[in-house]
Design a protein around this motif. Structure first.
Motif, short mmCIF file in Angstrom:
data_model
loop_
_atom_site.label_atom_id
_atom_site.label_comp_id
_atom_site.label_asym_id
_atom_site.label_seq_id
_atom_site.Cartn_x
_atom_site.Cartn_y
_atom_site.Cartn_z
N LYS A 10 0.84 -1.19 0.00
CA LYS A 10 0.00 0.00 0.00
C LYS A 10 0.88 1.24 0.00
CE LYS A 10 -3.83 2.31 2.32
NZ LYS A 10 -4.90 2.22 3.34
N TYR A 11 0.62 2.13 -0.94
CA TYR A 11 1.33 3.40 -1.07
C TYR A 11 0.32 4.54 -1.05
CZ TYR A 11 5.73 1.17 -2.58
OH TYR A 11 6.89 0.43 -2.65
N HIS A 12 0.82 5.73 -0.78
CA HIS A 12 -0.05 6.90 -0.92
C HIS A 12 0.73 8.05 -1.53
CE1 HIS A 12 1.23 9.90 2.15
NE2 HIS A 12 1.72 8.85 2.78
N GLY A 13 0.02 8.88 -2.27
CA GLY A 13 0.55 10.14 -2.78
C GLY A 13 -0.29 11.26 -2.21
N LEU A 14 0.21 11.93 -1.18
CA LEU A 14 -0.51 13.00 -0.50
C LEU A 14 -1.85 12.52 0.06
CD1 LEU A 14 0.18 15.96 -2.97
CD2 LEU A 14 1.43 15.34 -0.89
N CYS A 78 -4.31 7.70 -13.47
CA CYS A 78 -4.37 8.36 -12.16
C CYS A 78 -3.00 8.96 -11.87
CB CYS A 78 -4.75 7.35 -11.08
SG CYS A 78 -4.68 8.02 -9.40
N GLY A 79 -2.96 10.28 -11.67
CA GLY A 79 -1.69 10.97 -11.49
C GLY A 79 -0.96 10.58 -10.22
N ASN A 80 -1.64 10.62 -9.07
CA ASN A 80 -1.00 10.18 -7.84
C ASN A 80 -0.69 8.70 -7.89
OD1 ASN A 80 -0.98 12.65 -6.27
ND2 ASN A 80 -3.18 12.45 -6.16
N GLY A 81 -1.57 7.93 -8.52
CA GLY A 81 -1.38 6.50 -8.62
C GLY A 81 -0.16 6.12 -9.43
N ILE A 82 0.11 6.85 -10.51
CA ILE A 82 1.26 6.48 -11.34
C ILE A 82 2.57 6.83 -10.65
CG2 ILE A 82 1.64 8.56 -12.77
CD1 ILE A 82 1.59 6.48 -15.19
N ARG A 83 2.58 7.85 -9.79
CA ARG A 83 3.78 8.09 -8.98
C ARG A 83 4.01 6.93 -8.02
NH1 ARG A 83 1.42 12.86 -7.66
NH2 ARG A 83 1.75 12.47 -5.43
N CYS A 84 2.91 6.47 -7.40
CA CYS A 84 3.02 5.34 -6.48
C CYS A 84 3.46 4.07 -7.21
CB CYS A 84 1.68 5.10 -5.78
SG CYS A 84 1.20 6.39 -4.61
N LEU A 231 -8.10 12.92 -0.91
CA LEU A 231 -7.16 13.90 -0.38
C LEU A 231 -6.27 14.51 -1.47
CD1 LEU A 231 -6.07 12.20 2.98
CD2 LEU A 231 -7.72 14.06 2.62
N ALA A 232 -6.24 13.87 -2.63
CA ALA A 232 -5.40 14.39 -3.71
C ALA A 232 -5.81 13.77 -5.03
CB ALA A 232 -3.92 14.09 -3.43
N CYS A 233 -5.57 14.51 -6.11
CA CYS A 233 -5.81 14.01 -7.47
C CYS A 233 -4.76 14.65 -8.37
CB CYS A 233 -7.22 14.37 -7.94
SG CYS A 233 -7.58 13.85 -9.64
N GLY A 234 -3.83 13.84 -8.86
CA GLY A 234 -2.73 14.37 -9.66
C GLY A 234 -3.18 14.88 -11.01
N THR A 235 -4.01 14.11 -11.71
CA THR A 235 -4.51 14.59 -13.01
C THR A 235 -5.36 15.84 -12.82
OG1 THR A 235 -6.37 13.04 -12.91
CG2 THR A 235 -4.42 12.34 -14.15
N GLY A 236 -6.10 15.89 -11.70
CA GLY A 236 -6.91 17.07 -11.41
C GLY A 236 -6.06 18.30 -11.17
N ALA A 237 -4.94 18.14 -10.47
CA ALA A 237 -4.03 19.27 -10.24
C ALA A 237 -3.49 19.78 -11.57
CB ALA A 237 -2.89 18.85 -9.32
N CYS A 238 -3.17 18.87 -12.48
CA CYS A 238 -2.70 19.27 -13.81
C CYS A 238 -3.79 20.01 -14.57
CB CYS A 238 -2.25 18.05 -14.60
SG CYS A 238 -0.81 17.20 -13.92
#
Length: 292
Positions: A10-14, A78-84, A231-238
């Motif tokens: 299990k990982y998390h990005g923000l 998923c932006g945060n997901g692909i970092r994880c 708590l976070a969405c990487g593609t949304g931030a972009c």
């Protein structure tokens, strides 16, 4: 699920958290969407916003990403997901920081593990044409939907529609007034689904509400398609930085700090190649085995 225990990390990005599975031995995910939804249950399962699989490569890539949301639906990316995912594969392979070429349903995405532990992702070019987002809202700038009115619960929201391989509705103002994040929170759980499943978004949509701090710094809350408030969405931030530039709130010449509920991301829309670059953390929480 297979009879043998499912090994996962299990990982998390923000705070956007995922169950990661090394699935590179098989071209199909080892769990079904229904099983993934059960795994994501925070009371009866591991708990997470989605299950992410590292699958065999397609073409000239290192591996493939697929993801099931916590409701069992499958987003394009998923932006945060692909970092994880990049951090997970590096940890499994015990490899030094490097740049990966990952095949996704949204196309080629290239995350790079940096020496300081952050992950920078080349997210590619944003999709601006309304029908390709997709949305049926009428374009306002050429084929792009920028600050188009959308009435929800008797209030008129100004919506800009962007795709990062997945659809986003970005909102900087309502009834002609700037969004104030703190004023949204009490009604967010009922407001979010009314955007996600609005008829003008035929594939449903992720929705970001954005408050401007200054021309290189914004705050946001997000309702994710298939996962709800996260708590976070990487593609949304972009997407919201692109929307902010199109609406005139954000300077394209600067990297923009986006404060999400789980922490900050750094977003840059480069004029040199028209690509968007996202930089942020990816952290291991724990590893284990799940029994059917």
């Amino acid at each position: 699920m297979a009879a043998a225990p499912l090994k996962f990390s299990k990982y998390h990005g923000l705070g956007n958290d995922f169950i990661l599975v090394d699935n590179r031995h098989s071209k199909d995910p080892v769990v079904t969407p229904e099983q993934a939804a059960k795994i994501c249950d925070r009371n009866f399962g591991v708990g997470g916003d989605g299950v992410i699989f590292a699958l065999p490569p397609v073409g000239d890539t290192d591996f493939t990403m697929r993801i099931y949301n916590s409701d069992g639906s499958e987003p394009e990316m998923c932006g945060n997901g692909i970092r994880c995912l990049a951090k997970f594969v590096a940890d499994v392979d015990k490899s030094a920081p490097r740049k990966y070429k990952i095949h996704t349903l949204a196309g080629l995405i290239q995350p790079e593990l940096l020496a300081d532990g952050q992950v920078r992702v080349d997210m590619g070019e944003p999709i601006l044409e309304g029908p390709k987002v997709p949305t049926t809202l009428a374009p306002t700038q050429g084929s792009t939907v920028v600050k188009q009115d959308l009435v929800v619960d008797g209030r008129t929201y100004q919506v800009t529609c962007i795709s990062m391989g997945n659809p986003h509705a970005v909102i900087y103002s309502c009834d002609g007034k700037p969004i104030k994040i703190d004023e949204l929170r009490k009604d967010f759980a009922t407001l979010g689904p009314k955007f996600e499943r609005n008829a003008v978004f035929p594939a449903r949509t992720n929705t970001e509400f954005v408050e401007v701090v200054d021309r290189s710094h914004v705050r946001m809350v997000v309702w994710e398609r298939g996962a709800g408030a996260t708590l976070a969405c990487g593609t949304g931030a972009c997407a919201l930085v692109v929307a902010g530039i199109l609406e005139g709130h954000v300077d394209r010449s600067k990297t923009c700090r986006v404060d999400l509920p789980g922490g900050p991301l750094q977003i840059e829309w480069r004029e040199s190649d028209n690509h968007i670059y996202m930089t942020g953390p990816a952290e291991l929480v724990f590893s284990g085995s799940l029994h059917a």
